[in-house]
Design a protein around this motif. Structure first.
Motif, PDB file in Angstrom:
ATOM      1  N   LYS A  83      -8.346  14.896  -2.563  1.00 38.20           N
ATOM      2  CA  LYS A  83      -7.793  14.244  -3.683  1.00 38.20           C
ATOM      3  C   LYS A  83      -5.876  12.847  -3.316  1.00 38.20           C
ATOM      4  N   ILE A  84      -6.203  12.145  -4.289  1.00 43.15           N
ATOM      5  CA  ILE A  84      -5.933  11.039  -4.023  1.00 43.15           C
ATOM      6  C   ILE A  84      -4.115  10.872  -5.309  1.00 43.15           C
ATOM      7  N   GLY A  85      -3.598   9.667  -5.706  1.00 43.34           N
ATOM      8  CA  GLY A  85      -2.963  10.137  -6.588  1.00 43.34           C
ATOM      9  C   GLY A  85      -3.512   9.072  -7.559  1.00 43.34           C
ATOM     10  N   ILE A  86      -3.250   8.710  -8.664  1.00 42.36           N
ATOM     11  CA  ILE A  86      -4.155   8.291 -10.196  1.00 42.36           C
ATOM     12  C   ILE A  86      -4.219   7.142  -9.895  1.00 42.36           C
ATOM     13  N   ILE A  87      -5.788   7.217 -10.023  1.00 46.70           N
ATOM     14  CA  ILE A  87      -6.398   5.235 -10.877  1.00 46.70           C
ATOM     15  C   ILE A  87      -6.141   4.929 -11.273  1.00 46.70           C
ATOM     16  N   TYR A  88      -4.849   3.717 -11.283  1.00 44.18           N
ATOM     17  CA  TYR A  88      -4.883   2.466 -13.077  1.00 44.18           C
ATOM     18  C   TYR A  88      -5.670   1.704 -13.210  1.00 44.18           C
ATOM     19  N   SER A 100     -11.611  -2.412 -16.389  1.00 48.75           N
ATOM     20  CA  SER A 100     -12.659  -1.785 -15.267  1.00 48.75           C
ATOM     21  C   SER A 100     -11.989  -2.547 -13.746  1.00 48.75           C
ATOM     22  N   TYR A 101     -11.025  -3.393 -13.568  1.00 51.51           N
ATOM     23  CA  TYR A 101     -11.583  -3.902 -12.354  1.00 51.51           C
ATOM     24  C   TYR A 101      -9.849  -2.989 -11.365  1.00 51.51           C
ATOM     25  N   ILE A 102      -9.759  -3.227 -10.013  1.00 53.46           N
ATOM     26  CA  ILE A 102      -9.131  -2.483  -9.271  1.00 53.46           C
ATOM     27  C   ILE A 102      -7.801  -3.178  -9.071  1.00 53.46           C
ATOM     28  N   ARG A 103      -7.141  -2.917  -9.212  1.00 54.56           N
ATOM     29  CA  ARG A 103      -5.252  -3.615  -9.473  1.00 54.56           C
ATOM     30  C   ARG A 103      -5.297  -3.147  -7.736  1.00 54.56           C
ATOM     31  N   LYS A 104      -4.554  -4.131  -7.628  1.00 52.86           N
ATOM     32  CA  LYS A 104      -3.778  -4.311  -6.365  1.00 52.86           C
ATOM     33  C   LYS A 104      -3.037  -3.832  -6.037  1.00 52.86           C
ATOM     34  N   ASP A 131      -1.569  -1.146  -7.241  1.00 56.40           N
ATOM     35  CA  ASP A 131      -1.496   0.343  -7.705  1.00 56.40           C
ATOM     36  C   ASP A 131      -2.999   1.132  -6.771  1.00 56.40           C
ATOM     37  N   ALA A 132      -3.578   0.762  -7.852  1.00 52.81           N
ATOM     38  CA  ALA A 132      -5.093   1.594  -7.388  1.00 52.81           C
ATOM     39  C   ALA A 132      -5.846   0.880  -5.708  1.00 52.81           C
ATOM     40  N   ALA A 133      -5.937  -0.121  -5.210  1.00 47.17           N
ATOM     41  CA  ALA A 133      -6.137  -0.368  -4.641  1.00 47.17           C
ATOM     42  C   ALA A 133      -5.285   0.572  -3.138  1.00 47.17           C
ATOM     43  N   LEU A 134      -4.268   0.618  -3.593  1.00 48.03           N
ATOM     44  CA  LEU A 134      -3.529   1.457  -2.310  1.00 48.03           C
ATOM     45  C   LEU A 134      -3.738   2.198  -2.158  1.00 48.03           C
ATOM     46  N   GLU A 135      -3.918   3.012  -3.115  1.00 50.89           N
ATOM     47  CA  GLU A 135      -4.736   4.673  -3.316  1.00 50.89           C
ATOM     48  C   GLU A 135      -6.363   4.403  -2.522  1.00 50.89           C
TER      49      GLU A 135
END
Length: 671
Positions: free
Chosen positions: A555-560, A566-570, A572-576
């Protein structure tokens, strides 16, 4: 004339010539001539009852004193029926004038006449008035035991009154070679009989008895030793393991009776050695006092440990807890004595409050298995009862009453036993005897097998943090490190082992499940038939690991994601996702599945394709951060096919409700 002459052996001979009282009855009482004193007290009480309709304060006090003295005269002779007559009057008419000791004696007199229900009530009254001052209340109410519990003890003894008994007092049996030595007040002299006025009987001597083939009866042979027997009391003896030394009880007598400042002749312990005389006949010689005797207190009733290293005895010496206590000394080589005062012996040690009480502990007999002794301070049936205290690592267990028929309403004491043969002897002044104290042989039956006591273990497992019950937990039951049974928790977290266990036994229960820290708990099953419920709380290995509907997830935070991207945003998404990288690095055997979901807005096909791209982008990011590809079972998008709320096509929902459906899930499949 049922009295216990043996009790006099620790009350001793008392010759009081003081003229402090003008009453003949008091003089007789002070000299312990109880039978004669009792008759005079009765006459005085009868005169008071006849001539007085009311009492002033002095007359009231005198009436109370006379009732006490009359009751005591019979109580000290173990005539409980007559003791009860006067104690009953005392308690009924002068309750506010009496101290707790007379409540105790009144209760004992009730036991002595078989009125156990009333005795129990008065024992409770005694306990309530003495609980902070007299430990007899604690011993008489130990662990909730009652007289009924003692009466319910399974009988284990078959008794027989032996032939050697007389109308006088016969007691204190002890094994000697293949024979029996005992004490008796039988008059064997050829001169004028000397009477002991406590009980109007001759003084005690020790005699040798012949045992029959089955050791159930005794016949008189002769005096045990003319060198040891004197004009006064000799009784209760013990032998060294090789039977070349004897310890025995005698009045303080060295040709003349020795008395303390109050005129009391106390008891002492003596030893003698078996030495061959000029005719090569072994005789008891070299009679010596033991060094811990005193002119001021009594010492008597010896028993020797099987290794010959410990001597147990009874005394009222300073340091006693009650009226008489059991003590022990080490038998030493003379040059190893701890104190020159006690040459050959250590200083006496009190056996302590587990054995000794504020009452009387008397007549010890020690074996490798147990200490047997008589007491009126532990819960009994009246007078002295025989108790057994098991030897446990050089310590004594809480004493157990040996029950009927060994114990009775009156005095039962002087227990000896051959542990291997389960045969022995006991003494009693019960009313069915031949005279006063009698010797009884006994056969001890095996301890009854306890009814099987069965226990089952069941319980449940829950999350320590959330309290949620956890299913599919592997439960294991162990005994002494060996696995007995395993089972799994059900949907409600409950489990149950089917193995039937013993009561009051130690076991271990363990709980294990993937993603959770293993938990072990020591269990002691209940003492009574039934079930023992064992609840265990377990926690996940890491706070990021949770269980939802029986499925382990990270369980982690929301992946935005950016809109339609569909790419991973550095930022916020990458941090999670980095949290997952760290967790999988910490647990290198962890394998996961990645699932991506959208809300219901846009077309179904579009959402399915978008979520699948996002799932695979997430997988690729984790691999790029060093997670091996084979540790990700799958990365798959499910679009809007697994909505978790009502927000399907055409349903009006808020942004926050739609957000609940836009999620990435990381399911743990292995650890």
């Amino acid at each position: 004339m049922k009295n216990t002459i043996t009790i006099l052996l620790l009350c001793a001979l008392h010759f009081s010539f003081a003229q402090s009282s003008t009453k003949k009855a008091d003089k007789l009482f002070d000299r312990m001539w109880y039978k004669e004193a009792a008759a005079l007290y009765e006459a005085e009480i009868k005169s008071l009852d006849t001539n007085s309709k009311s009492f002033d304060s002095e007359e009231r006090a005198e009436h109370v004193r006379l009732l006490k003295r009359a009751g005591d005269s019979y109580f000290f002779n173990t005539d409980m029926e007559n003791a009860h007559r006067f104690y009953d009057q005392l308690v009924s008419s002068f309750y506010s004038d009496i101290d707790p000791e007379y409540i105790f004696r009144y209760a004992h007199s009730l036991e002595g006449i078989g009125k156990y229900r009333e005795a129990k009530r008065w024992m409770k009254e005694f306990a309530s008035r003495t609980k902070t001052k007299d430990d007899r209340s604690e011993h008489l109410n130990q662990v909730g035991l009652t007289i009924e519990n003692v009466l319910d003890i399974e009988p284990r003894f078959i008794l027989k009154n032996v032939s050697v008994n007389t109308k006088y007092s016969d007691f204190g049996a002890m094994y000697y070679k293949d024979k029996l030595v005992y004490s008796s007040a039988i008059d064997s002299s050829n001169y004028h009989t000397r009477i002991y006025h406590w009980n109007e009987q001759p003084f005690l001597d020790m005699y040798l008895g012949e045992l029959d083939e089955i050791e159930s009866d005794v016949s008189l042979i002769d005096e045990f030793s003319k060198a040891i027997n004197t004009r006064y009391h000799e009784a209760t003896l013990a032998f060294s393991p090789d039977e070349t030394k004897v310890y025995f009880t005698r009045n303080n007598y060295d040709g003349d009776l020795q008395r303390d400042g109050n005129g009391t002749n106390h008891l002492k312990l003596y030893s003698a050695e078996l030495i061959r005389d000029e005719d090569s006949l072994p005789t008891w010689q070299n009679i010596k006092e033991l060094p811990f005797n005193s002119e001021d207190y009594s010492v008597g009733h010896p028993t020797i440990s099987s290794d010959g290293k410990s001597l147990y005895f009874v005394s009222d010496m300073p340091g006693s807890i009650g009226a008489t206590d059991i003590f022990v000394v080490d038998i030493l080589e003379s040059n190893n004595a701890q104190d020159s005062t006690f040459t050959g012996y250590s200083k006496p040690r009190n056996l302590g409050e587990k054995v000794n009480t504020a009452g009387r502990e008397m007549f010890p007999f020690i074996t490798d298995n147990a200490l047997y002794f008589a007491s009126d301070g532990h819960l009994g049936l009246g007078g002295l009862d025989v108790f057994e205290s098991k030897v446990e690592a050089s310590n004594f267990s809480t004493p157990n009453n040996l029950g009927t028929p060994l114990n009775s309403e009156l005095d039962d004491f002087g227990f000896i036993v051959n542990e291997e043969k389960n045969k022995g002897f006991v003494c009693s002044n019960r009313l069915t005897g031949k005279g006063d104290d009698d010797i009884y042989s006994f056969i001890r039956l095996p301890e009854p097998e306890a009814a099987p006591c069965n226990q089952l273990v069941r319980g449940y497992v829950s999350n320590t943090i959330t309290g949620e019950r956890i299913s599919n937990v592997k439960m294991a039951l162990y005994k002494d490190g060996s696995e007995i049974e395993t089972t799994m928790t059900g949907v409600n977290g409950a489990y149950k082992f089917n193995t039937v266990l013993g009561c009051g036994e130690n076991y271990n229960v363990t709980a294990t499940k993937v993603g959770y820290a293993a938990k072990e708990k020591t269990v002691i099953t209940h003492e009574e038939e039934g079930e023992t419920v064992v609840a265990l709380g377990i926690e996940t290995l890491n706070e990021l690991i949770v269980e939802e509907s029986g499925v382990l997830k990270i369980k982690i935070g929301i992946i935005y994601f950016d809109l339609d991207k569909s790419y991973i945003r550095k930022n916020d998404a990458a941090l999670e996702l980095n949290k997952i990288v760290l967790l999988m690095t910490e647990y290198p055997k962890m394998v996961i599945q990645i699932e991506s979901h959208t809300d219901s807005r846009s077309s179904d096909d579009y959402n399915l394709e978008l979520s699948d791209r996002r799932a695979k982008a997430t997988r690729d990011y984790l691999i790029s951060q060093g997670i091996a590809a084979n540790r990700i079972d799958s990365a798959k998008g499910f679009g809007e096919t697994q909505l978790i709320n009502r927000c399907s096509n055409g349903v009006g929902c808020s942004e926050s409700e739609h957000q609940m459906n836009r999620r990435s899930e990381f399911i743990i499949t292995k650890m």
